[in-house]
Scaffold this motif. Structure first.
Motif, PDB file in Angstrom:
ATOM      1  N   LEU A  74      -2.053  27.797  38.902  1.00 34.39           N
ATOM      2  CA  LEU A  74      -2.114  26.500  38.222  1.00 34.39           C
ATOM      3  C   LEU A  74      -1.312  25.440  38.958  1.00 34.39           C
ATOM      4  CD1 LEU A  74      -3.623  25.822  35.540  1.00 34.39           C
ATOM      5  CD2 LEU A  74      -3.435  28.239  36.068  1.00 34.39           C
ATOM      6  N   GLU A  75      -0.206  25.833  39.567  1.00 30.39           N
ATOM      7  CA  GLU A  75       0.589  24.891  40.346  1.00 30.39           C
ATOM      8  C   GLU A  75      -0.205  24.401  41.558  1.00 30.39           C
ATOM      9  OE1 GLU A  75       5.234  24.758  41.150  1.00 30.39           O
ATOM     10  OE2 GLU A  75       4.261  26.317  42.370  1.00 30.39           O
ATOM     11  N   GLN A  76      -0.917  25.315  42.215  1.00 26.42           N
ATOM     12  CA  GLN A  76      -1.731  24.936  43.368  1.00 26.42           C
ATOM     13  C   GLN A  76      -2.868  24.000  42.966  1.00 26.42           C
ATOM     14  OE1 GLN A  76      -2.900  28.708  45.025  1.00 26.42           O
ATOM     15  NE2 GLN A  76      -0.829  29.214  45.691  1.00 26.42           N
ATOM     16  N   CYS A  96       5.519  25.682  38.287  1.00 23.15           N
ATOM     17  CA  CYS A  96       6.032  27.033  38.071  1.00 23.15           C
ATOM     18  C   CYS A  96       7.555  27.037  38.225  1.00 23.15           C
ATOM     19  CB  CYS A  96       5.392  27.996  39.071  1.00 23.15           C
ATOM     20  SG  CYS A  96       5.985  29.703  38.939  1.00 23.15           S
ATOM     21  N   MET A  97       8.248  27.573  37.213  1.00 24.03           N
ATOM     22  CA  MET A  97       9.699  27.739  37.282  1.00 24.03           C
ATOM     23  C   MET A  97      10.021  29.186  36.923  1.00 24.03           C
ATOM     24  SD  MET A  97      11.362  24.244  35.653  1.00 24.03           S
ATOM     25  CE  MET A  97      12.990  24.723  36.272  1.00 24.03           C
ATOM     26  N   PRO A  98      10.204  30.063  37.910  1.00 26.34           N
ATOM     27  CA  PRO A  98      10.546  31.457  37.610  1.00 26.34           C
ATOM     28  C   PRO A  98      11.787  31.537  36.722  1.00 26.34           C
ATOM     29  CG  PRO A  98       9.999  31.201  39.929  1.00 26.34           C
ATOM     30  CD  PRO A  98      10.076  29.816  39.352  1.00 26.34           C
ATOM     31  N   GLU A  99      11.823  32.509  35.845  1.00 25.30           N
ATOM     32  CA  GLU A  99      12.924  32.620  34.895  1.00 25.30           C
ATOM     33  C   GLU A  99      14.267  32.776  35.594  1.00 25.30           C
ATOM     34  OE1 GLU A  99      14.202  35.555  31.254  1.00 25.30           O
ATOM     35  OE2 GLU A  99      12.096  34.964  31.425  1.00 25.30           O
ATOM     36  N   GLN A 135       8.174  40.392  35.714  1.00 25.26           N
ATOM     37  CA  GLN A 135       7.719  41.778  35.672  1.00 25.26           C
ATOM     38  C   GLN A 135       8.079  42.516  36.946  1.00 25.26           C
ATOM     39  OE1 GLN A 135       3.710  40.315  34.664  1.00 25.26           O
ATOM     40  NE2 GLN A 135       3.711  41.710  32.946  1.00 25.26           N
ATOM     41  N   GLY A 136       7.899  41.870  38.102  1.00 28.03           N
ATOM     42  CA  GLY A 136       8.279  42.476  39.360  1.00 28.03           C
ATOM     43  C   GLY A 136       7.162  43.253  40.011  1.00 28.03           C
ATOM     44  N   GLY A 137       7.180  43.251  41.364  1.00 29.67           N
ATOM     45  CA  GLY A 137       6.222  44.037  42.120  1.00 29.67           C
ATOM     46  C   GLY A 137       4.799  43.577  41.920  1.00 29.67           C
ATOM     47  N   SER A 138       3.889  44.526  41.997  1.00 23.99           N
ATOM     48  CA  SER A 138       2.469  44.213  41.897  1.00 23.99           C
ATOM     49  C   SER A 138       2.064  43.818  40.482  1.00 23.99           C
ATOM     50  CB  SER A 138       1.635  45.422  42.339  1.00 23.99           C
ATOM     51  OG  SER A 138       1.898  46.541  41.521  1.00 23.99           O
ATOM     52  N   ALA A 139       2.966  44.009  39.506  1.00 24.96           N
ATOM     53  CA  ALA A 139       2.644  43.689  38.106  1.00 24.96           C
ATOM     54  C   ALA A 139       2.978  42.250  37.746  1.00 24.96           C
ATOM     55  CB  ALA A 139       3.409  44.633  37.169  1.00 24.96           C
ATOM     56  N   ASP A 140       3.337  41.420  38.727  1.00 30.14           N
ATOM     57  CA  ASP A 140       3.730  40.037  38.447  1.00 30.14           C
ATOM     58  C   ASP A 140       2.511  39.173  38.158  1.00 30.14           C
ATOM     59  OD1 ASP A 140       6.296  39.182  38.061  1.00 30.14           O
ATOM     60  OD2 ASP A 140       6.829  39.272  40.171  1.00 30.14           O
ATOM     61  N   GLU A 141       1.782  39.519  37.100  1.00 30.65           N
ATOM     62  CA  GLU A 141       0.537  38.826  36.788  1.00 30.65           C
ATOM     63  C   GLU A 141       0.794  37.386  36.371  1.00 30.65           C
ATOM     64  OE1 GLU A 141      -1.323  41.216  33.849  1.00 30.65           O
ATOM     65  OE2 GLU A 141      -1.486  42.967  35.150  1.00 30.65           O
ATOM     66  N   GLN A 142       1.811  37.166  35.535  1.00 28.10           N
ATOM     67  CA  GLN A 142       2.069  35.802  35.065  1.00 28.10           C
ATOM     68  C   GLN A 142       2.532  34.893  36.196  1.00 28.10           C
ATOM     69  OE1 GLN A 142       4.048  34.871  31.496  1.00 28.10           O
ATOM     70  NE2 GLN A 142       2.911  36.320  30.240  1.00 28.10           N
ATOM     71  N   LEU A 143       3.283  35.446  37.144  1.00 32.82           N
ATOM     72  CA  LEU A 143       3.710  34.635  38.283  1.00 32.82           C
ATOM     73  C   LEU A 143       2.501  34.187  39.091  1.00 32.82           C
ATOM     74  CD1 LEU A 143       5.958  33.415  39.990  1.00 32.82           C
ATOM     75  CD2 LEU A 143       6.090  35.588  41.245  1.00 32.82           C
ATOM     76  N   ARG A 144       1.541  35.086  39.306  1.00 30.28           N
ATOM     77  CA  ARG A 144       0.321  34.703  40.020  1.00 30.28           C
ATOM     78  C   ARG A 144      -0.461  33.640  39.246  1.00 30.28           C
ATOM     79  NH1 ARG A 144       0.269  40.317  41.335  1.00 30.28           N
ATOM     80  NH2 ARG A 144      -0.971  40.763  39.478  1.00 30.28           N
ATOM     81  N   ASN A 145      -0.539  33.812  37.934  1.00 30.48           N
ATOM     82  CA  ASN A 145      -1.220  32.803  37.112  1.00 30.48           C
ATOM     83  C   ASN A 145      -0.560  31.435  37.271  1.00 30.48           C
ATOM     84  OD1 ASN A 145      -2.858  34.861  36.153  1.00 30.48           O
ATOM     85  ND2 ASN A 145      -1.812  35.042  34.189  1.00 30.48           N
ATOM     86  N   ALA A 146       0.772  31.414  37.178  1.00 32.55           N
ATOM     87  CA  ALA A 146       1.501  30.148  37.246  1.00 32.55           C
ATOM     88  C   ALA A 146       1.356  29.493  38.613  1.00 32.55           C
ATOM     89  CB  ALA A 146       2.977  30.380  36.928  1.00 32.55           C
ATOM     90  N   ARG A 147       1.431  30.289  39.667  1.00 35.73           N
ATOM     91  CA  ARG A 147       1.273  29.749  41.019  1.00 35.73           C
ATOM     92  C   ARG A 147      -0.125  29.167  41.215  1.00 35.73           C
ATOM     93  NH1 ARG A 147       6.341  28.852  42.560  1.00 35.73           N
ATOM     94  NH2 ARG A 147       7.529  30.735  43.093  1.00 35.73           N
TER      95      ARG A 147
END
Length: 362
Positions: free
Chosen positions: A295-297, A303-306, A281-293
């Motif tokens: 769970l990884e922690q 987490c494997m970014p696309e 999504q990019g920028g402050s809207a990267d909600e799924q990236l935060r979710n994945a990180r």
């Protein structure tokens, strides 16, 4: 309950509604035309379909959206009064705006539920009207300055079909079957259809022979992909949609998926490890990236970014995970420890406590 028109918003609202009904209370869900298409989620539950429109766009678009929202809020206000409603729970998405505003116009307490690791745009904008916030994670971003007494961690409610599928992690041996579930939603699954088959062909023949693959692929390529995988010696079931998601999650040793909040809640409730490929999504809207990180922690997934996902990198990650008899069970244990299968009950408790406080004399 007020919920946006996606499953990520509507399914938690459904779970709460059914929990409240089971306790002898009345519940109604307000959503938009998209949400109304989830007929199986709304079956047996009163629901109201209201017009909704995003505030995105220029001045003309914002004016049109404001007009739509105010009109829908007026309708929601009248319906809430007719039903004798005592509280509103907002689950995010722009269709939740009007019912939430209608509830506040009636003087009803408003509880916001956040499914992700950071307040969504809709919930951030409704925060000023909220009596409290229920979170799915302990460290939910966007709540700075809010009194701790107004925040309660409940977890993210999941559907009963998922709860019914809960079972211990399936045995994993050095030579037994390896069940891999790949799901990504009707649109975002396209990247998995492109990357997963060539990645699996790169695995050693000994691993390919043990694979039992369930692959979600939308479009007309399912048969061709199934034939391609069969020619590589991989036992694969390729479909555009899986109706029995609970059972497939239960049986999976590893899941490859997006990182939406509802997907994560389902995985944690059942206790299954996953490779997360967040929707970019990019920028402050990267909600799924935060979710994945997050769970990884927790050690519950990877987490494997696309942007980094290709056949060779995915094959290397899969080979590393599937070749070990310890890594996946350990991650499954951590996932289960982070799960909240009682989230609907905890959220219902929070709603009823809010109603009780509102009834106390000043």
């Amino acid at each position: 309950m007020a919920a946006g028109g996606t499953g990520g918003h509507l399914f938690p609202a459904e779970a709460l509604a059914r929990e409240l009904v089971a306790r002898g209370h009345d519940a109604v869900i307000y959503t938009d035309a998209r949400g109304a298409r989830y007929a199986h989620a709304l079956e047996g539950l009163p629901h109201v379909v209201l017009p909704a429109r995003s505030l995105a766009g220029g001045p003309v678009g914002k004016l049109a959206a404001a007009t739509t929202i105010l009109g829908a809020a007026w309708r929601a206000r009248g319906d809430l009064r007719r039903r004798g409603a005592v509280a509103m729970v907002g689950f995010g998405g722009y269709p939740s705006f009007a019912p939430a505003l209608g509830a506040r116009a009636c003087g009803l307490p408003l509880l916001l539920h956040e499914q992700g690791t950071r307040l969504s745009l809709a919930n951030r904008q409704l925060l000023r009207f909220a009596s409290g916030v229920a979170t799915s994670f302990a460290d939910t971003g966007g709540l700075a300055g809010l009194p701790p007494g107004r925040v309660v961690e409940t977890g993210n409610p999941v559907r009963q079909a998922i709860l019914d599928a809960r079972a211990p992690y399936p045995p994993l041996s050095a030579d037994g079957p390896l069940r891999l579930l790949v799901v990504g939603g009707s649109q975002s699954a396209a990247v998995f259809g492109r990357v997963v088959p060539p990645a699996l062909r790169l695995l050693p023949a000994s691993l390919r022979a043990r694979l039992r693959l369930s692959l979600q692929v939308a479009g007309d390529d399912a048969a061709a992909i199934a034939n391609e995988l069969a020619s590589a010696g991989i036992d694969a079931e390729v479909r555009p949609f899986f109706e029995d998601m609970g059972a497939r999650l239960r049986d999976a040793h590893l899941v490859l998926t997006r990182a939406g909040a509802t997907t994560i809640a389902d995985l944690l409730a059942i206790g299954r490890p996953a490779i997360f490929v967040p929707i970019p999504q990019g920028g402050s809207a990267d909600e799924q990236l935060r979710n994945a990180r997050t769970l990884e922690q927790l050690g519950a997934g990877w987490c494997m970014p696309e942007a980094e996902l290709d056949a060779s990198t995915l094959a290397a990650r899969l080979q590393s995970l599937l070749a070990s008899t310890d890594t996946l069970p350990q991650a499954a244990t951590r996932a289960a420890a982070a799960g909240r299968p009682d989230a609907a009950a905890r959220l219902a408790d929070a709603v009823l406590a809010l109603v009780t406080r509102g009834r106390r004399p000043a």
